[in-house]
Design an enzyme around this catalytic site. Structure first.
Site, PDB file in Angstrom:
ATOM      1  N   LYS A   1       7.424  85.279 -19.793  1.00  0.00           N
ATOM      2  CA  LYS A   1       6.577  84.329 -20.509  1.00  0.00           C
ATOM      3  C   LYS A   1       7.236  83.856 -21.800  1.00  0.00           C
ATOM      4  O   LYS A   1       7.157  82.663 -22.149  1.00  0.00           O
ATOM      5  CB  LYS A   1       5.220  84.983 -20.828  1.00  0.00           C
ATOM      6  CG  LYS A   1       4.289  84.130 -21.704  1.00  0.00           C
ATOM      7  CD  LYS A   1       3.898  82.826 -21.035  1.00  0.00           C
ATOM      8  CE  LYS A   1       3.134  81.881 -21.956  1.00  0.00           C
ATOM      9  NZ  LYS A   1       1.917  82.442 -22.514  1.00  0.00           N
TER      10      LYS A   1
ATOM     11  N   THR B   1       0.041  87.069 -24.969  1.00  0.00           N
ATOM     12  CA  THR B   1       1.497  86.954 -25.030  1.00  0.00           C
ATOM     13  C   THR B   1       2.000  87.700 -26.256  1.00  0.00           C
ATOM     14  O   THR B   1       1.542  87.448 -27.370  1.00  0.00           O
ATOM     15  CB  THR B   1       1.920  85.479 -25.111  1.00  0.00           C
ATOM     16  OG1 THR B   1       1.493  84.809 -23.923  1.00  0.00           O
ATOM     17  CG2 THR B   1       3.430  85.354 -25.238  1.00  0.00           C
TER      18      THR B   1
END
Length: 264
Positions: free
Chosen positions: A168, A95
């Site tokens: 995300k 991420t």
């Protein structure tokens, strides 16, 4: 399919296991002899040089901890992309900033890049049920899908390169805000003379139930859960703040709850 893998840690190790069990040929980076022995015992071939994982690979999966590690590993004349063959696909599970995914895609060399950040934990990966938010070209996603479906379900293709990261980051911001909301609910319950343990036993059965609430209930208290996840969530929230600022946006009303969710 031949799969190169970098980042066989807490999240990556069960991915490697699932890939091997699905019949893929997996070449994985192990920094130490002890780590390479452990990875070999999973059925993968372990190597010491990051560029070796790219040798003949159809896809290379990167699952390191930070965005900066991705850049250091992948970019430049000695980076991972330069060692990959044209037509192969680089998959980013880390991420981080959408800008990093875009920079890697612009590196060229005939290598396609998809960003596929993960929502879930090692237990979800081990069960083959971790969520992947995927950004990238249709053909690149289709090429990587046979490997990704070894551990990812659902695999949600949300748009072009960088879009998976944006989804995300919004997801984790919302998750942090939900943690903060539950922490505030526990404070209110305390003011009403209700023990947090009683609150966490009752609320999962009501209309206020959520995945965040379930996780906190299993941890036993909002403070215990915040202590366990603050580092990971804090890293992602910092990235979303930076990304939002770059795009002329902000967290708005979520910001105060996010701070509570980080224990601040």
């Amino acid at each position: 399919m031949k799969v190169g893998f970098v980042g066989a840690g807490r999240m990556g190790t069960p991915m490697v296991t699932r890939l091997v069990e699905a019949g893929h040929e997996v070449v994985v980076l192990g920094r130490t002899a002890e780590r390479r022995d452990a990875l070999t015992s999973l059925g993968a071939r372990a190597v010491a040089d990051p560029r070796e994982v790219a040798d003949g690979a159809d896809i290379v999966v990167v699952c390191v901890f930070t965005d900066e590690q991705v850049r250091q590993l992948c970019l430049g004349p000695d980076g991972l992309i330069s060692a990959m063959r044209p037509g192969s696909v680089l998959v980013l599970h880390t991420t981080g900033s959408p800008r990093t995914a875009e920079a890697l895609a612009a590196e060229g060399n005939g290598v396609a890049v998809i960003d596929a950040p993960v929502s879930g934990g090692p237990h979800d990966i081990a069960a083959g049920e971790v969520t992947l938010f995927v950004g990238g070209a249709d053909d690149a996603v289709a090429k990587a899908r046979p490997a990704l479906q070894s551990y990812g379900d659902p695999i949600v293709h949300v748009g072009g390169i960088g879009t998976g990261q944006k989804i995300k980051l919004v997801n984790n911001t919302l998750f942090a805000a939900q943690i903060g909301l539950i922490a505030e609910a526990a404070r209110l319950a305390g003011a009403l003379g209700i023990e947090e343990s009683a609150l966490l036993e009752a609320l999962p059965h009501g209309s206020g139930a959520s995945r965040a609430l379930g996780n906190i209930a299993r941890a036993g208290s909002s403070a215990a859960f915040i202590s366990a996840v603050a580092e990971f969530i804090g890293k992602d929230v910092a990235v979303v703040r930076e990304t939002a600022s770059e795009l002329g946006a902000d967290l708005g009303r979520l910001d105060q709850l996010v701070e509570a969710g980080l224990g601040r």
